[in-house]
Design an enzyme around this catalytic site. Structure first.
Site, mmCIF file in Angstrom:
data_model
loop_
_atom_site.group_PDB
_atom_site.id
_atom_site.type_symbol
_atom_site.label_atom_id
_atom_site.label_comp_id
_atom_site.label_asym_id
_atom_site.label_seq_id
_atom_site.Cartn_x
_atom_site.Cartn_y
_atom_site.Cartn_z
ATOM 1 N N GLY A 10 41.049 175.356 -83.838
ATOM 2 C CA GLY A 10 42.068 175.277 -82.466
ATOM 3 C C GLY A 10 43.371 176.236 -82.819
ATOM 4 O O GLY A 10 44.297 175.957 -82.788
ATOM 5 N N ALA A 11 42.885 177.590 -83.194
ATOM 6 C CA ALA A 11 43.788 178.234 -83.469
ATOM 7 C C ALA A 11 44.215 179.355 -82.578
ATOM 8 O O ALA A 11 45.166 180.451 -82.802
ATOM 9 C CB ALA A 11 43.495 179.161 -84.661
ATOM 10 N N SER A 12 43.943 179.393 -81.357
ATOM 11 C CA SER A 12 44.191 180.279 -80.368
ATOM 12 C C SER A 12 45.538 180.288 -79.717
ATOM 13 O O SER A 12 46.103 180.943 -79.418
ATOM 14 C CB SER A 12 43.555 180.096 -78.911
ATOM 15 O OG SER A 12 43.515 178.762 -78.304
ATOM 16 N N ARG A 13 46.370 178.977 -80.176
ATOM 17 C CA ARG A 13 47.646 178.939 -79.672
ATOM 18 C C ARG A 13 48.346 177.786 -80.542
ATOM 19 O O ARG A 13 47.778 177.106 -81.246
ATOM 20 C CB ARG A 13 48.102 178.590 -78.175
ATOM 21 C CG ARG A 13 47.153 177.522 -77.759
ATOM 22 C CD ARG A 13 47.478 177.270 -76.183
ATOM 23 N NE ARG A 13 47.030 176.008 -75.730
ATOM 24 C CZ ARG A 13 45.455 175.583 -75.676
ATOM 25 N NH1 ARG A 13 44.880 176.723 -75.436
ATOM 26 N NH2 ARG A 13 45.181 174.539 -75.247
ATOM 27 N N VAL A 62 34.100 172.847 -81.603
ATOM 28 C CA VAL A 62 33.951 172.300 -82.784
ATOM 29 C C VAL A 62 33.630 170.680 -82.628
ATOM 30 O O VAL A 62 33.217 170.054 -83.406
ATOM 31 C CB VAL A 62 35.423 172.004 -83.573
ATOM 32 C CG1 VAL A 62 35.402 173.377 -84.394
ATOM 33 C CG2 VAL A 62 36.585 171.856 -82.958
ATOM 34 N N ASN A 88 42.463 171.187 -86.947
ATOM 35 C CA ASN A 88 43.564 171.179 -86.117
ATOM 36 C C ASN A 88 43.276 170.892 -84.379
ATOM 37 O O ASN A 88 43.952 170.401 -83.517
ATOM 38 C CB ASN A 88 44.430 172.318 -86.275
ATOM 39 C CG ASN A 88 45.447 172.477 -85.107
ATOM 40 O OD1 ASN A 88 46.578 171.756 -85.139
ATOM 41 N ND2 ASN A 88 45.101 173.465 -84.045
ATOM 42 N N SER A 140 48.548 162.800 -85.727
ATOM 43 C CA SER A 140 49.692 162.170 -85.047
ATOM 44 C C SER A 140 50.595 161.055 -85.200
ATOM 45 O O SER A 140 49.736 159.999 -85.844
ATOM 46 C CB SER A 140 49.370 162.161 -83.327
ATOM 47 O OG SER A 140 50.098 161.716 -82.716
ATOM 48 N N TYR A 153 43.635 158.855 -77.157
ATOM 49 C CA TYR A 153 44.091 159.778 -78.293
ATOM 50 C C TYR A 153 44.671 159.239 -79.657
ATOM 51 O O TYR A 153 44.398 159.601 -80.605
ATOM 52 C CB TYR A 153 45.169 160.601 -77.430
ATOM 53 C CG TYR A 153 46.130 161.501 -78.450
ATOM 54 C CD1 TYR A 153 45.516 162.918 -78.467
ATOM 55 C CD2 TYR A 153 47.272 161.160 -78.998
ATOM 56 C CE1 TYR A 153 46.139 163.791 -79.054
ATOM 57 C CE2 TYR A 153 47.930 162.128 -79.760
ATOM 58 C CZ TYR A 153 47.316 163.464 -79.810
ATOM 59 O OH TYR A 153 48.016 164.473 -80.795
HETATM 60 P P1 NDP Z 1 47.567 173.072 -77.983
HETATM 61 O O1 NDP Z 1 47.009 172.601 -76.593
HETATM 62 O O2 NDP Z 1 48.587 174.119 -77.850
HETATM 63 O O3 NDP Z 1 46.285 173.870 -78.819
HETATM 64 C C1 NDP Z 1 45.008 173.136 -78.832
HETATM 65 C C2 NDP Z 1 44.103 174.072 -79.573
HETATM 66 O O4 NDP Z 1 42.811 173.448 -79.773
HETATM 67 C C3 NDP Z 1 43.742 175.363 -78.938
HETATM 68 O O5 NDP Z 1 43.742 176.416 -79.484
HETATM 69 C C4 NDP Z 1 42.655 174.914 -78.064
HETATM 70 O O6 NDP Z 1 41.943 176.174 -77.841
HETATM 71 C C5 NDP Z 1 41.737 174.295 -79.346
HETATM 72 N N1 NDP Z 1 40.655 173.246 -78.887
HETATM 73 C C6 NDP Z 1 40.575 172.312 -77.981
HETATM 74 N N2 NDP Z 1 39.522 172.037 -77.984
HETATM 75 C C7 NDP Z 1 38.563 172.387 -78.829
HETATM 76 C C8 NDP Z 1 37.104 172.435 -79.215
HETATM 77 N N3 NDP Z 1 36.599 171.627 -78.579
HETATM 78 N N4 NDP Z 1 36.890 173.387 -80.028
HETATM 79 C C9 NDP Z 1 37.486 174.407 -80.646
HETATM 80 N N5 NDP Z 1 39.045 174.381 -80.417
HETATM 81 C C10 NDP Z 1 39.356 173.626 -79.254
HETATM 82 O O7 NDP Z 1 48.015 171.900 -78.876
HETATM 83 P P2 NDP Z 1 48.680 171.615 -80.328
HETATM 84 O O8 NDP Z 1 48.869 172.907 -81.025
HETATM 85 O O9 NDP Z 1 49.914 170.948 -79.724
HETATM 86 O O10 NDP Z 1 48.081 170.623 -81.096
HETATM 87 C C11 NDP Z 1 47.117 171.089 -82.203
HETATM 88 C C12 NDP Z 1 46.925 169.776 -83.094
HETATM 89 O O11 NDP Z 1 48.009 169.016 -83.097
HETATM 90 C C13 NDP Z 1 46.117 168.690 -81.970
HETATM 91 O O12 NDP Z 1 45.138 167.802 -83.047
HETATM 92 C C14 NDP Z 1 47.069 167.879 -81.814
HETATM 93 O O13 NDP Z 1 46.396 166.406 -81.208
HETATM 94 C C15 NDP Z 1 48.047 167.675 -82.966
HETATM 95 N N6 NDP Z 1 49.392 167.162 -82.629
HETATM 96 C C16 NDP Z 1 50.127 167.984 -81.486
HETATM 97 C C17 NDP Z 1 51.302 167.277 -81.294
HETATM 98 C C18 NDP Z 1 52.167 167.870 -80.492
HETATM 99 O O14 NDP Z 1 53.156 167.398 -79.973
HETATM 100 N N7 NDP Z 1 52.143 169.302 -79.892
HETATM 101 C C19 NDP Z 1 51.961 166.035 -81.820
HETATM 102 C C20 NDP Z 1 50.784 165.438 -82.707
HETATM 103 C C21 NDP Z 1 49.767 166.067 -83.090
HETATM 104 P P3 NDP Z 1 41.087 176.379 -76.587
HETATM 105 O O15 NDP Z 1 41.947 175.942 -75.126
HETATM 106 O O16 NDP Z 1 40.871 177.709 -76.630
HETATM 107 O O17 NDP Z 1 39.833 175.513 -76.466
#
Ligand code: NDP
Length: 243
Positions: A10-13, A62, A88, A140, A153
């Site tokens: 999940g490193a695209s953003r 993933v 992540n 989280s 979640y």
């Molecule tokens: P974003 O929505 O900004 O990013 C999520 C990332 O996960 C994207 O790169 C997305 O890529 C990737 N992703 C989603 N589904 C898949 C998949 N099936 N396979 C591979 N990649 C996937 O979220 P955050 O950066 O905010 O969150 C990152 C982590 O932190 C998560 O696990 C979230 O639960 C956790 N978190 C975040 C909080 C917050 O307030 N932001 C608080 C607590 C925990 P793509 O779109 O290309 O699929």
């Protein structure tokens, strides 16, 4: 010493992209994964390479075991395995439990929890052979205390916390540390659906008076990856005092 490698799912953003930048700056070979936003993933990989990093985009879902196998096959061909795995990738679902469909439930379980099993299972053999390794799970605060309208979640993150504690015990004899970072509200796309009023009322609940930044999460993740050999099985809160 040979170059260390890291896979960040999940490193695209968001948090994953910030972790990728931090590990690249620290000299790691960085494998970036993402599912849908492939262009964004490739752009980030290109940008990090321009800055001198050894970096490769490995797109794939993933939450799908076959795709995780393909990702790790590529990593094995390139450098044998990863020294650090950052689980992540995650999605949220906001709504009443009674409105959730079977598909909604399966999707969030696969993405947030089964992915952690698939990736850890694939990463561990190399770490065991090296007698060192780090698995860092991005969890989280809702996995610790539960959130209304985020039951699934919260359940996935509570599952991730249990996974972290149990796997840490299993892998401690092999000098592999497994920890989780239980984030509070971090300013990313995941919270983009909040309107100004919701945002402000949420901020009022955070004793620190603000959301966390992705850089603050990345800083802690990198620190966990770099040292702390006696710190394992912990779910570390990073929430500005929320809990
Ligand atoms: P974003 O929505 O900004 O990013 C999520 C990332 O996960 C994207 O790169 C997305 O890529 C990737 N992703 C989603 N589904 C898949 C998949 N099936 N396979 C591979 N990649 C996937 O979220 P955050 O950066 O905010 O969150 C990152 C982590 O932190 C998560 O696990 C979230 O639960 C956790 N978190 C975040 C909080 C917050 O307030 N932001 C608080 C607590 C925990 P793509 O779109 O290309 O699929």
């Amino acid at each position: 010493m040979s170059q260390k490698s890291v896979l960040i799912t999940g490193a695209s953003r968001g948090i994953g992209a910030a972790c990728a930048a931090a590990f690249a700056k620290a000299g790691y070979r960085v494998f970036l994964n993402g599912r849908k936003s492939i262009e964004k993933l490739n752009t980030l990989a290109g940008k990090l390479r321009e800055q001198g990093a050894d970096c490769e985009a490995l797109p794939g879902d993933v939450g799908n075991p076959a795709e995780v196998r393909q990702i790790f096959d590529k990593i094995r061909q390139i450098c044998g395995g990863v020294d650090v795995l950052v689980n992540n990738a995650g999605i949220s679902y906001i709504g009443l439990l009674t409105d959730m469909t079977d598909d909604d439930w399966d999707r969030i379980l696969q993405t947030n929890l089964s992915s952690v099993f698939y990736c850890s299972r694939a990463a561990v053999p190399y770490m065991v052979s090296q007698k060192s390794g780090k698995i860092i799970n991005i969890s989280s605060m809702w996995g610790r205390v539960g959130a209304s309208c985020e039951v699934a979640y919260s359940a996935t993150k509570a599952g991730m916390n249990g996974f972290t504690m149990a796997l840490a015990k299993e892998l401690a004899p092999s000098n592999i540390q497994v920890n989780a970072v239980a984030c509070g509200v971090i300013d990313t796309d995941m919270n983009a659906q909040l309107d100004r009023e919701e945002r402000n009322s949420l901020i009022e609940e955070v004793p620190a008076g603000r959301f966390g930044t992705v850089e603050e999460v990345a800083e802690l993740v990198l620190e966990l990856a770099e040292g702390h050999l006696y710190l394992t099985g912990q779910v570390i809160g990073l929430d500005g005092g929320f809990i």
